[in-house]
Design an enzyme around this catalytic site. Sequence first.
Site, PDB file in Angstrom:
ATOM      1  CB  VAL A 110      -0.946   0.033   1.222  1.00 53.97           C
ATOM      2  CG1 VAL A 110      -1.821  -1.205   1.269  1.00 53.97           C
ATOM      3  CG2 VAL A 110      -0.152   0.168   2.527  1.00 53.97           C
ATOM      4  CB  SER A 111       1.150   4.101   1.144  1.00 51.43           C
ATOM      5  OG  SER A 111       1.537   5.451   1.215  1.00 51.43           O
ATOM      6  CG  ASN A 112       6.108   5.119   0.326  1.00 54.38           C
ATOM      7  OD1 ASN A 112       6.213   4.014   0.842  1.00 54.38           O
ATOM      8  ND2 ASN A 112       6.535   6.222   0.928  1.00 54.38           N
TER       9      ASN A 112
END
Length: 347
Positions: A314-316
Site C-alpha cells: 500500500v501507499s508508497n
Amino acid sequence: MVSLLRKRLVCAAAIGAVLAGGATASADDDGKQDRTSYGDRPGFLAGTVARTVYDGVSDDLLTAGLGASGLAFAAPAPGFADPLAPTSAELRRLAIYNNYRALVDTTEGGGYGRLYGPNVDADGAASESEGLIAGVEAIAFAKGRARRSHGDHKLLRNVTMMVQIPESFDPDHACIITAPSSGSRGVYGAIGTAGEWGLKNGCAVAYTDKGTGTGAHNLARDTVGLIDGTRAAADDAGAASTFTARLSDRRRERFNQEFPNRFAYKHAHSELNPEQDWGGDVLRSIQFAFYILNQEFRGQEITPRRTLVIASSVSNGGGASVLAAEQDKRGWIDAVVVSEPNVNPVF
C-alpha cells in the site's frame, strides 16, 4: 495447479489485480536482470543471511507470538525484560505489534477478529485460534548506494530484505507476494497488509524496507541500528549498520555542540534519494525470495516459470511494486495488487 493459480488470481483481482507477464530472470544491484541460477547467492547481498525457524506456538511469522488478541486495539504494547538492553526477539515483537496496528484497524467494531485478522483464515472464516503461523524467516542486507566523503568516512545506506516462508508453502504450487514497506517504515512495515494475505495463502512473502526504514543514527552517542534492531557504536558496526550518516567525527562533534541530542534517519538524511531505487529494490527482494526458497527446498527447482508472483503493498510501498512491474524486463511479476499507490508520472 492451474485451478489453484486461478483461484489465487481471482482473490487478488477482487482487490485490484493488474496482470503483467511470466518468464525467467534475476536482478543485479540496479534492478537490471540477468540469467543466473536462482539457487545461487545474489551478488547484491551484503554479509550473512540470518535464518530463524518459528514454531507457531511460542513465536511465529505473523504476530511474533502475540496472536490475534495481542494485536487487538486494547492490547498493551509488549515490553522488555531490560528496557536498557532489549533483545532482538523483543524488538522484533514490538516492531510487528506497531507496524500491524499502524495500518490495520484492530478494533472489534471495525471487524477485526470477525471479518479479518490473524484468526480469520484465507477463506474468511473466523475461529477461536490466535492465528499464529509457523515457518522460516530469513533476513539480510542488500547493498545500497554509497557516497564517500571526508577522508575514509563513507555514507552507508543498506537496504533490508526479508523472506517469510510459511509451513504451508507448497513448492509444487509456489507463490510469492511482495511486501515493500509503506512510508518510512522498517522491513516489517507491510506485515499486516500484503504479508498476512500471503502467509495465509501459503505464499512466501518478499519484504523490503526499500532503503527507507528508520535506521536511526544517534549523533550524540554515535550509535547505529543493526539489522536485528539492536544498537552498536558506529565504528564497531561498520558495514553492518542499517544507516550511518555522512559526517566525519569532527563535523559530528561540531554539530552536537550546536544541536545536541539529534538523530539522523535513513529515509530523511541518506542524501541518496532512495525513491529512485524502489522498483529495483522490489525486484531484488523477489530474487532474494527465489534464492531462499531454493535453499529451503533443495532438489526442487523453484523458478519464475513455475511460480505465481504478485507485487503488492500500500501507499508508497504499492508505488514501489508498480515501479517494479514497470521495470520487470524478464517478466517475473504475474500480477500487481496494490492500494493507494503514490506515483509520480512524467508528463
